[in-house]
Design a protein around this motif. Structure first.
Motif, PDB file in Angstrom:
ATOM      1  N   THR A  99       2.192  13.786   1.114  1.00 13.06           N
ATOM      2  CA  THR A  99       2.596  12.833   2.042  1.00 13.06           C
ATOM      3  C   THR A  99       1.736  11.599   1.986  1.00 13.06           C
ATOM      4  OG1 THR A  99       3.353  14.635   3.316  1.00 13.06           O
ATOM      5  CG2 THR A  99       3.555  12.529   4.550  1.00 13.06           C
ATOM      6  N   SER A 100       2.465  10.439   2.045  1.00 17.16           N
ATOM      7  CA  SER A 100       1.472   9.047   2.081  1.00 17.16           C
ATOM      8  C   SER A 100       2.097   8.392   3.555  1.00 17.16           C
ATOM      9  CB  SER A 100       2.187   8.100   0.847  1.00 17.16           C
ATOM     10  OG  SER A 100       2.343   8.877   0.004  1.00 17.16           O
ATOM     11  N   GLY A 101       0.871   7.592   3.965  1.00 19.77           N
ATOM     12  CA  GLY A 101       1.134   6.804   5.040  1.00 19.77           C
ATOM     13  C   GLY A 101      -0.434   6.453   5.483  1.00 19.77           C
ATOM     14  N   PRO A 102      -0.157   5.484   6.468  1.00 19.16           N
ATOM     15  CA  PRO A 102      -1.327   5.086   7.375  1.00 19.16           C
ATOM     16  C   PRO A 102      -1.937   6.430   7.952  1.00 19.16           C
ATOM     17  CG  PRO A 102       0.712   3.821   8.096  1.00 19.16           C
ATOM     18  CD  PRO A 102       1.040   4.716   7.218  1.00 19.16           C
ATOM     19  N   GLY A 103      -3.111   6.120   8.025  1.00 20.76           N
ATOM     20  CA  GLY A 103      -4.022   7.196   8.695  1.00 20.76           C
ATOM     21  C   GLY A 103      -3.538   7.730  10.061  1.00 20.76           C
ATOM     22  N   ALA A 104      -3.399   6.713  10.970  1.00 25.10           N
ATOM     23  CA  ALA A 104      -3.275   6.778  12.228  1.00 25.10           C
ATOM     24  C   ALA A 104      -2.150   7.644  12.775  1.00 25.10           C
ATOM     25  CB  ALA A 104      -3.093   5.640  13.069  1.00 25.10           C
TER      26      ALA A 104
ATOM     27  N   LEU B 181       0.745  -1.355   0.021  1.00 26.31           N
ATOM     28  CA  LEU B 181      -0.065  -0.145  -0.033  1.00 26.31           C
ATOM     29  C   LEU B 181       1.006   1.284  -0.098  1.00 26.31           C
ATOM     30  CD1 LEU B 181      -2.819  -1.235   2.561  1.00 26.31           C
ATOM     31  CD2 LEU B 181      -3.060  -0.824  -0.026  1.00 26.31           C
ATOM     32  N   MET B 182       2.121   1.262   0.469  1.00 26.95           N
ATOM     33  CA  MET B 182       3.076   2.520   0.864  1.00 26.95           C
ATOM     34  C   MET B 182       3.730   2.609  -0.561  1.00 26.95           C
ATOM     35  SD  MET B 182       3.811   4.526   2.863  1.00 26.95           S
ATOM     36  CE  MET B 182       5.232   5.659   3.609  1.00 26.95           C
ATOM     37  N   GLU B 183       4.041   1.411  -1.302  1.00 27.18           N
ATOM     38  CA  GLU B 183       4.489   1.421  -2.351  1.00 27.18           C
ATOM     39  C   GLU B 183       3.781   2.220  -3.485  1.00 27.18           C
ATOM     40  OE1 GLU B 183       6.392  -1.976  -4.697  1.00 27.18           O
ATOM     41  OE2 GLU B 183       7.071  -2.261  -2.709  1.00 27.18           O
ATOM     42  N   VAL B 184       2.431   1.687  -3.515  1.00 27.17           N
ATOM     43  CA  VAL B 184       1.570   2.394  -4.622  1.00 27.17           C
ATOM     44  C   VAL B 184       1.305   3.712  -4.155  1.00 27.17           C
ATOM     45  CG1 VAL B 184      -0.511   2.050  -5.516  1.00 27.17           C
ATOM     46  CG2 VAL B 184       0.565  -0.208  -4.784  1.00 27.17           C
ATOM     47  N   ALA B 185       1.156   4.042  -2.835  1.00 23.81           N
ATOM     48  CA  ALA B 185       1.113   5.541  -2.670  1.00 23.81           C
ATOM     49  C   ALA B 185       2.146   6.404  -3.010  1.00 23.81           C
ATOM     50  CB  ALA B 185       0.560   5.612  -1.141  1.00 23.81           C
ATOM     51  N   GLU B 186       3.375   5.986  -2.936  1.00 22.10           N
ATOM     52  CA  GLU B 186       4.361   6.599  -3.018  1.00 22.10           C
ATOM     53  C   GLU B 186       4.333   6.873  -4.585  1.00 22.10           C
ATOM     54  OE1 GLU B 186       6.596   8.360  -1.437  1.00 22.10           O
ATOM     55  OE2 GLU B 186       6.015   7.664   0.639  1.00 22.10           O
ATOM     56  N   GLY B 187       4.183   5.724  -5.392  1.00 19.67           N
ATOM     57  CA  GLY B 187       4.021   5.963  -6.966  1.00 19.67           C
ATOM     58  C   GLY B 187       3.064   6.859  -7.432  1.00 19.67           C
ATOM     59  N   ALA B 188       1.840   6.902  -6.811  1.00 17.97           N
ATOM     60  CA  ALA B 188       0.738   7.739  -7.083  1.00 17.97           C
ATOM     61  C   ALA B 188       1.216   9.186  -6.767  1.00 17.97           C
ATOM     62  CB  ALA B 188      -0.548   7.295  -6.374  1.00 17.97           C
ATOM     63  N   SER B 189       1.969   9.304  -5.567  1.00 19.17           N
ATOM     64  CA  SER B 189       2.245  10.727  -5.000  1.00 19.17           C
ATOM     65  C   SER B 189       3.534  11.451  -6.211  1.00 19.17           C
ATOM     66  CB  SER B 189       2.719  10.674  -3.867  1.00 19.17           C
ATOM     67  OG  SER B 189       1.873  10.084  -2.875  1.00 19.17           O
ATOM     68  N   SER B 190       4.169  10.494  -6.544  1.00 16.97           N
ATOM     69  CA  SER B 190       5.175  11.068  -7.584  1.00 16.97           C
ATOM     70  C   SER B 190       4.476  11.266  -8.807  1.00 16.97           C
ATOM     71  CB  SER B 190       6.525  10.345  -7.666  1.00 16.97           C
ATOM     72  OG  SER B 190       6.336   9.149  -7.403  1.00 16.97           O
ATOM     73  N   ALA B 191       3.620  10.596  -9.154  1.00 14.88           N
ATOM     74  CA  ALA B 191       2.616  10.703 -10.555  1.00 14.88           C
ATOM     75  C   ALA B 191       2.099  12.170 -10.300  1.00 14.88           C
ATOM     76  CB  ALA B 191       1.840   9.855 -11.038  1.00 14.88           C
ATOM     77  N   LEU B 192       1.459  12.291  -9.322  1.00 13.95           N
ATOM     78  CA  LEU B 192       0.841  13.520  -9.202  1.00 13.95           C
ATOM     79  C   LEU B 192       1.696  14.796  -8.932  1.00 13.95           C
ATOM     80  CD1 LEU B 192      -2.017  14.091  -6.369  1.00 13.95           C
ATOM     81  CD2 LEU B 192      -0.227  16.029  -6.691  1.00 13.95           C
ATOM     82  N   ARG B 193       2.877  14.699  -8.312  1.00 15.11           N
ATOM     83  CA  ARG B 193       3.828  15.752  -8.319  1.00 15.11           C
ATOM     84  C   ARG B 193       4.541  16.067  -9.570  1.00 15.11           C
ATOM     85  NH1 ARG B 193       8.183  13.762  -5.642  1.00 15.11           N
ATOM     86  NH2 ARG B 193       6.844  12.942  -4.034  1.00 15.11           N
TER      87      ARG B 193
END
Ligand code: 0X9
Ligand code: ZN
Ligand code: ZN
Length: 305
Positions: A236-241, A216-228
């Protein structure tokens, strides 16, 4: 009139839903999944090329929180972009050929309407219960995921009131029923909020890491760099808590525990300058950059079916 670069009232979104579905019958079908507390129909648009076999799907919702106006604007943008790029953009074409995308343009319609007519900063639903003078519950505290155990309030007057029971809010029940009914085909759950520029994933109701944390973290990081890559907007990516705050009863944690592995909450622009009052001039850039992140996640899900 409806505009993709304006914050449309519910009446305008509603007529847009009817007209976009009727003029694109080859790619869109719609279904009412129930009514809101005040009786407005909740319509899910199914985007995808018609197929004789059942297709895997992605569920996308916007407008869980009434005042986060950029969120419904994104769902409308997503539908427009999907329709206008199907057949020319190879990724969108392949996505809609192989999968369906269920889009709920406004989850908390009663609250959204109230922010246009009475109180711009309203967050919750508009349900009433005899015995309390306060209105509404937080739909993102009302799902059955560690319900009301942390980061939520049992005071009906609080903005984070978890409701009287899990799924006490009819809008939450309608969405949860729809996802349960389609559980075998729904491979990803994406929910759009604002603001803070975060890409969150489970858990928020516990500090424990999700079983799929690394992926989930890897996919989030990939999505964030695509966005950027489009305008340099940092997420910033990570678990909600630990990335925003612990808060139980959220839709992302509930969908994940139901078995929808790719479950993400987006917190769109900005980081606080305008907050919920993001100017209309930022609708287009915000939606264009967010499209890249959503398409990144969709491509990953599609590749891993
Ligand atoms: O508190 C929320 O519901 C979300 N932030 S917002 O400012 N849009 O209200 C974050 C939700 C993160 N996920 C869960 N708490 N499950
Ligand atoms: Zn929100
Ligand atoms: Zn575009």
């Amino acid at each position: 009139a409806h505009s993709y670069t304006k914050y449309n009232s519910w009446d305008k979104v509603q007529s847009w839903i009817a007209s976009i579905a009727s003029s694109n019958a080859n790619l869109i079908s719609k279904q009412v999944i129930g009514n809101t507390y005040e009786g407005r129909p909740m319509t899910v648009l199914k985007l995808g090329k018609k197929s004789s076999s059942t297709k895997p799907a992605i569920f996308l919702d916007c407008g869980i929180h009434a005042r986060e106006w950029i969120s419904p604007a994104f769902c409308q943008w997503f539908v427009k972009e999907a329709l206008s790029t199907y057949g020319s953009d190879s990724q969108m074409t392949s996505l809609l050929n192989q999968m369906d995308v269920f889009v709920l343009p406004v989850f908390n319609i009663d609250g959204y309407d109230y922010t246009h007519k009475s109180n711009r900063m309203w967050r919750k639903t508009r349900s009433r219960k005899s015995g309390s003078s306060c209105t509404g519950a937080d739909p993102n505290r009302n799902f059955d995921a560690g319900w009301c155990s942390m980061g939520a309030s049992s005071n009906p007057c609080s903005d984070t009131f978890c409701g009287y029971t899990p799924e006490s809010e009819i809008e939450v029940k309608n969405v949860a029923d729809f996802i349960r009914r389609n559980k075998s085909i729904i491979k990803a759950y994406l929910t759009i909020h604002s603001y803070s520029q975060l890409l969150l994933f489970p858990y928020s109701y516990t500090y424990a890491l999700a079983a799929d944390h690394s992926e989930l973290m890897e996919v989030a990081e990939g999505a964030s760099s695509a966005l950027r890559s489009l305008y340099g907007t940092r997420y910033t990516s990570g678990p909600g808590a630990t990335t925003i705050y612990p808060a139980a009863g959220g839709s992302d944690d509930w969908a994940y525990d139901l078995g929808v592995k790719y479950s993400y909450t987006f917190e769109l622009r900005d980081t606080g300058r305008y907050g919920f009052l993001l100017p209309e001039s930022q609708i287009k850039p915000t939606c264009e950059e967010t499209m890249l992140a959503v398409k990144y996640i969709a491509a990953y899900v599609q590749k891993n079916l």
